[in-house]
Design a protein around this motif. Sequence first.
Motif, mmCIF file in Angstrom:
data_model
loop_
_atom_site.group_PDB
_atom_site.id
_atom_site.type_symbol
_atom_site.label_atom_id
_atom_site.label_comp_id
_atom_site.label_asym_id
_atom_site.label_seq_id
_atom_site.Cartn_x
_atom_site.Cartn_y
_atom_site.Cartn_z
ATOM 1 N N LYS A 30 -32.323 29.361 21.014
ATOM 2 C CA LYS A 30 -33.387 29.899 21.399
ATOM 3 C C LYS A 30 -33.195 30.769 22.633
ATOM 4 O O LYS A 30 -34.176 31.400 22.447
ATOM 5 C CB LYS A 30 -33.427 28.366 22.965
ATOM 6 N N LYS A 31 -31.962 31.239 21.927
ATOM 7 C CA LYS A 31 -31.517 33.185 22.920
ATOM 8 C C LYS A 31 -32.523 34.229 21.580
ATOM 9 O O LYS A 31 -32.758 34.737 21.812
ATOM 10 C CB LYS A 31 -30.128 33.095 23.518
ATOM 11 N N THR A 32 -32.306 34.079 20.755
ATOM 12 C CA THR A 32 -32.618 34.852 19.313
ATOM 13 C C THR A 32 -33.775 34.242 19.318
ATOM 14 O O THR A 32 -35.046 35.473 19.639
ATOM 15 C CB THR A 32 -32.444 34.128 18.594
ATOM 16 N N ALA A 33 -35.155 33.232 19.259
ATOM 17 C CA ALA A 33 -36.570 33.171 19.586
ATOM 18 C C ALA A 33 -36.693 34.343 20.909
ATOM 19 O O ALA A 33 -38.539 34.921 21.026
ATOM 20 C CB ALA A 33 -36.937 31.795 19.617
ATOM 21 N N GLU A 34 -36.075 33.691 21.882
ATOM 22 C CA GLU A 34 -36.249 34.727 23.272
ATOM 23 C C GLU A 34 -36.504 35.961 22.815
ATOM 24 O O GLU A 34 -37.598 36.901 23.562
ATOM 25 C CB GLU A 34 -35.278 33.854 24.381
ATOM 26 N N ARG A 35 -35.430 36.070 22.392
ATOM 27 C CA ARG A 35 -35.346 37.598 22.049
ATOM 28 C C ARG A 35 -36.422 38.471 21.250
ATOM 29 O O ARG A 35 -37.293 40.436 21.485
ATOM 30 C CB ARG A 35 -34.183 38.461 21.271
ATOM 31 N N LEU A 36 -36.932 37.628 19.865
ATOM 32 C CA LEU A 36 -38.174 37.870 19.216
ATOM 33 C C LEU A 36 -39.583 37.533 20.092
ATOM 34 O O LEU A 36 -40.242 37.822 20.010
ATOM 35 C CB LEU A 36 -37.875 37.142 17.756
ATOM 36 N N ASN A 37 -39.960 37.030 21.488
ATOM 37 C CA ASN A 37 -40.553 36.857 22.198
ATOM 38 C C ASN A 37 -41.984 36.171 21.319
ATOM 39 O O ASN A 37 -42.419 35.920 20.774
ATOM 40 C CB ASN A 37 -41.265 38.121 22.816
#
Length: 306
Positions: free
Chosen positions: A57-64
């Motif tokens: 989830k954190k990685t996806a958030e960084r990539l919007n």
Amino acid sequence: MELKKIKDLHKIVNQYNQKKRLVLCSAADEHALEAVIHAFHEGIVEPVLVGVKPELKKTAERLNFDLKQVEVHYERDMHAVIKKSITMVISGNADILMKGRLSTADLLSGVLNKDWGLKTKRFLSHLAIFEVPKYHKLIAMTDVAMNILPTLNHKIGIINNAVQFLKKLGSKNPKIAALAAVEMVNEKMPATTDAALLAIMQRRGQIKDCLIDGPLAFDNAVSFESKKSKGLGGSVAGNADVLLVPNIEAGNMLYKSFVFFANAKVCGLVLGAPFPIVLTSRADSEETKFNSILLAAASTSKFNEK
């Protein structure tokens, strides 16, 4: 090779319009996920993301990136992530396996796990394809990532994997240069004796559907001028389609020299399994990872079943 540029892989993928299901194992790897998202937006793959929930989830958030757009499987730990990813591909519920945020050894141990991986013994090897600005066509290199110090029998397996794969991309009788430090056989240099034996075996029909010459030094393999100056004959020298490296150190250095000094574009896969495995280095760019996905998708198109 029939392909002239790496971007020509788009022609195969677009012509057959078959979106492939790709499993990204341990998907919380920023560059790998970015490449998968790129391929998703291009209509090349249907991503299946497998990972531990907080990290992914954190990685996806960084990539919007909204994870609701794709299929996601959350697992409790890395062992479960690997098992879930591999069983999906083994069972036929996906077409391509891709390495995310985990070690190569852990991923391949899972692929070869007798309980939930491949049921039959397979010889795996890595193939990279380069678009080098100063070379007159695409050129492949094998094996730069898996087989550390291949024996003669291993090299036969590496060649067979490469030839069978390149056939899928329309390449007939690829020209394989068995590399060494010199072009003369020297019993103190095992790479030269292996290369000579491979060339003889090919001429006698023990290795099929390709042309092999060796030993060839790197310059002899890729330069017509060098070939001429050394007085070498044959159709492989100066015009190689595939560079067979003697060991992983030589391959790794040559691979990175192509990328960092020659500004080469590259894509690569692990071959030998019933499905392509996108296995790239942590240092590889998002472009390289995307190109490798494109290569995997092209190699599994219906075009290859004809």
